[in-house]
Design a protein around this motif. Structure first.
Motif, mmCIF file in Angstrom:
data_model
loop_
_atom_site.group_PDB
_atom_site.id
_atom_site.type_symbol
_atom_site.label_atom_id
_atom_site.label_comp_id
_atom_site.label_asym_id
_atom_site.label_seq_id
_atom_site.Cartn_x
_atom_site.Cartn_y
_atom_site.Cartn_z
ATOM 1 N N LEU A 25 0.836 -1.193 0.000
ATOM 2 C CA LEU A 25 0.000 0.000 0.000
ATOM 3 C C LEU A 25 0.875 1.248 0.000
ATOM 4 O O LEU A 25 1.887 1.310 0.700
ATOM 5 C CB LEU A 25 -0.909 0.047 1.233
ATOM 6 N N ARG A 26 0.465 2.243 -0.777
ATOM 7 C CA ARG A 26 1.013 3.591 -0.685
ATOM 8 C C ARG A 26 -0.074 4.439 -0.038
ATOM 9 O O ARG A 26 -1.137 4.655 -0.641
ATOM 10 C CB ARG A 26 1.396 4.131 -2.062
ATOM 11 N N ILE A 27 0.196 4.891 1.180
ATOM 12 C CA ILE A 27 -0.826 5.543 1.994
ATOM 13 C C ILE A 27 -0.473 7.006 2.180
ATOM 14 O O ILE A 27 0.585 7.342 2.711
ATOM 15 C CB ILE A 27 -0.932 4.857 3.381
ATOM 16 N N ARG A 28 -1.359 7.900 1.746
ATOM 17 C CA ARG A 28 -1.188 9.338 1.941
ATOM 18 C C ARG A 28 -1.757 9.746 3.292
ATOM 19 O O ARG A 28 -2.891 9.403 3.623
ATOM 20 C CB ARG A 28 -1.902 10.116 0.835
ATOM 21 N N CYS A 29 -0.947 10.482 4.071
ATOM 22 C CA CYS A 29 -1.346 10.844 5.433
ATOM 23 C C CYS A 29 -1.132 12.333 5.689
ATOM 24 O O CYS A 29 -0.390 13.004 4.971
ATOM 25 C CB CYS A 29 -0.493 10.070 6.455
ATOM 26 N N ARG A 30 -1.759 12.801 6.755
ATOM 27 C CA ARG A 30 -1.442 14.138 7.247
ATOM 28 C C ARG A 30 -0.012 14.125 7.769
ATOM 29 O O ARG A 30 0.343 13.275 8.594
ATOM 30 C CB ARG A 30 -2.409 14.522 8.362
ATOM 31 N N ASP B 126 4.652 12.771 3.621
ATOM 32 C CA ASP B 126 3.205 12.629 3.768
ATOM 33 C C ASP B 126 2.720 11.290 3.213
ATOM 34 O O ASP B 126 1.530 11.111 2.964
ATOM 35 C CB ASP B 126 2.474 13.773 3.059
ATOM 36 N N GLU B 127 3.632 10.337 3.034
ATOM 37 C CA GLU B 127 3.254 9.071 2.420
ATOM 38 C C GLU B 127 3.987 7.918 3.098
ATOM 39 O O GLU B 127 5.165 8.022 3.446
ATOM 40 C CB GLU B 127 3.576 9.078 0.921
ATOM 41 N N ILE B 128 3.278 6.817 3.277
ATOM 42 C CA ILE B 128 3.820 5.598 3.856
ATOM 43 C C ILE B 128 3.702 4.485 2.829
ATOM 44 O O ILE B 128 2.694 4.373 2.125
ATOM 45 C CB ILE B 128 3.055 5.210 5.131
ATOM 46 N N SER B 129 4.739 3.653 2.756
ATOM 47 C CA SER B 129 4.656 2.408 1.998
ATOM 48 C C SER B 129 4.660 1.255 2.989
ATOM 49 O O SER B 129 5.503 1.209 3.893
ATOM 50 C CB SER B 129 5.840 2.269 1.040
ATOM 51 N N THR C 92 -3.241 3.695 -2.502
ATOM 52 C CA THR C 92 -3.306 2.817 -3.677
ATOM 53 C C THR C 92 -2.799 1.450 -3.247
ATOM 54 O O THR C 92 -1.857 1.345 -2.458
ATOM 55 C CB THR C 92 -2.464 3.339 -4.858
ATOM 56 N N ALA C 93 -3.412 0.403 -3.765
ATOM 57 C CA ALA C 93 -3.073 -0.971 -3.381
ATOM 58 C C ALA C 93 -2.459 -1.708 -4.567
ATOM 59 O O ALA C 93 -2.938 -1.607 -5.691
ATOM 60 C CB ALA C 93 -4.321 -1.708 -2.894
ATOM 61 N N HIS C 94 -1.404 -2.449 -4.275
ATOM 62 C CA HIS C 94 -0.714 -3.264 -5.274
ATOM 63 C C HIS C 94 -0.603 -4.687 -4.729
ATOM 64 O O HIS C 94 0.096 -4.912 -3.739
ATOM 65 C CB HIS C 94 0.702 -2.732 -5.541
ATOM 66 N N THR C 95 -1.269 -5.645 -5.349
ATOM 67 C CA THR C 95 -1.090 -7.042 -4.958
ATOM 68 C C THR C 95 0.249 -7.543 -5.482
ATOM 69 O O THR C 95 0.602 -7.297 -6.642
ATOM 70 C CB THR C 95 -2.222 -7.914 -5.522
ATOM 71 N N LEU C 96 1.012 -8.227 -4.631
ATOM 72 C CA LEU C 96 2.294 -8.785 -5.053
ATOM 73 C C LEU C 96 2.028 -10.093 -5.798
ATOM 74 O O LEU C 96 1.615 -11.086 -5.202
ATOM 75 C CB LEU C 96 3.196 -9.032 -3.845
#
Length: 342
Positions: free
Chosen positions: A70-75, A102-105, A134-138
């Motif tokens: 997941l690529r997660i956009r955060c405050r 502002d983003e976590i993987s 956004t979600a990416h299945t491996l």
């Protein structure tokens, strides 16, 4: 944990990265050192947590696992709390804070479709600090990069670490769960202790572990702060490759000495690559001289890593507790984790 390592200790760590259960004698044989020297230098690194060993399951052989990135956009002012909450979840393998702050993987091994739906449809939407994801299945992980040595070994030394030939996947046994659980806690647990936990003999535990590793059912791993090995520029590359060139491109990158992880994925990009370079100049050179000539690549998004909360399923010590217990508790609750069990 250590703040620095000398060259000999770095080279010992490099062997243990490529062969996490190597005996002290084997490490000495590869490097031309005495067993006593290896013990004197390596044992304290495990004792103080500078080195930690574990095991990671291969989702291909565990059909109930759903592997996603997941690529997660955060405050930005909440990103460390979110990263800490994600790191405390049992189902996260990697949690990194990316370049813009502002983003976590995060890489998850989720226990089935219901767990995936709970994360994507309940936990993340209920977290105010999370803007989008956004979600990416491996789809496939390319294992060659797992024998990464930070460029600290010569080609002759690396050849001495040549892996045993791959064998067919062994049929499941009742003792597998206990062996994997023990190795997850400590990837260098003795065979005697593994046997005790699994209710079998040390010889059987050894043979079974060899079969699980050779059959790529599990992967042994050593976790260390890469800055201790001279790595000061890590990045995730989200690469779009023409479908016909995907496997060739992935296999080419997976054997590069600066690549630690390579996986084909679903989503906006179809190839995820983790790069570890000595500095920004080396990262630039990798992009220009290694990525540039690959004709099948049509787009690339390079995201430097600012901080790491979790690697290979092990939480980084600096992220085990976050400031502001109440806020951290609330964030963890939103993400469906249990901080008290971290």
């Amino acid at each position: 944990m250590r703040q620095s390592l000398d060259e000999t200790s770095r080279r010992i760590v490099a062997v243990l990265l490529a062969s996490p259960r190597a005996s002290w004698r084997e490490v000495g044989r590869v490097l031309g050192l005495s067993e006593r020297t290896v013990v004197r230098r390596a044992a304290p690194l495990y004792a103080d947590g500078t080195l930690r060993a574990t095991v990671v399951r291969n989702p291909v052989y565990f059909p109930d696992l759903v592997p996603i990135a997941l690529r997660i956009r955060c405050r930005p002012n909440k990103i460390r709390e979110v990263a800490g909450a994600l790191a405390r979840r049992d189902d996260t393998i990697w949690v990194d804070i990316l370049g813009g702050g502002d983003e976590i993987s995060a890489v998850f091994f989720l226990d089935g479709p219901d767990a995936c739906n709970t994360l994507l449809l309940r936990d993340l939407p209920a977290t105010d600090a999370v803007h989008s994801w956004t979600a990416h299945t491996l789809l496939r992980v390319f294992p060659t990069a797992f024998r990464w040595t930070a460029g600290l070994l010569s080609s002759e030394e690396t050849a001495r670490l040549a892996p045993a030939p791959r064998v067919a996947r062994p049929a499941p046994l009742d003792i597998d769960g206990a062996l994997i659980a023990s190795l997850t806690e400590d990837g260098r647990t003795t065979y005697t202790e593994l046997a005790r936990r699994a209710g079998t003999t040390a010889l059987t535990a050894r043979r079974r572990l060899d079969a699980l590793v050779s059959g790529q059912v599990v992967r042994l791993a050593t976790e260390v702060d890469l800055a201790l090995l001279g790595v000061h520029a890590e990045a995730l590359l989200w690469i779009t490759v023409q479908p016909g060139a995907l496997e060739e491109t992935a296999e080419t990158l997976a054997v590069h000495p600066q690549v630690r992880f390579t996986a084909a994925t679903t989503g906006p990009a179809n190839l995820l690559v983790a790069v570890a370079a000595t500095d920004l100049d080396a990262l630039y050179a990798f992009l220009v001289t290694t990525i540039g000539p690959l004709s099948g690549i049509t787009a690339i998004d390079t995201t430097p890593l600012l901080a790491t909360a979790k690697r290979t399923g092990l939480t980084r010590r600096s992220h085990r507790r976050t400031a502001g217990r109440g806020r951290s508790q609330a964030c963890a609750d939103d993400l469906g984790s249990d901080p008290a069990g971290a």
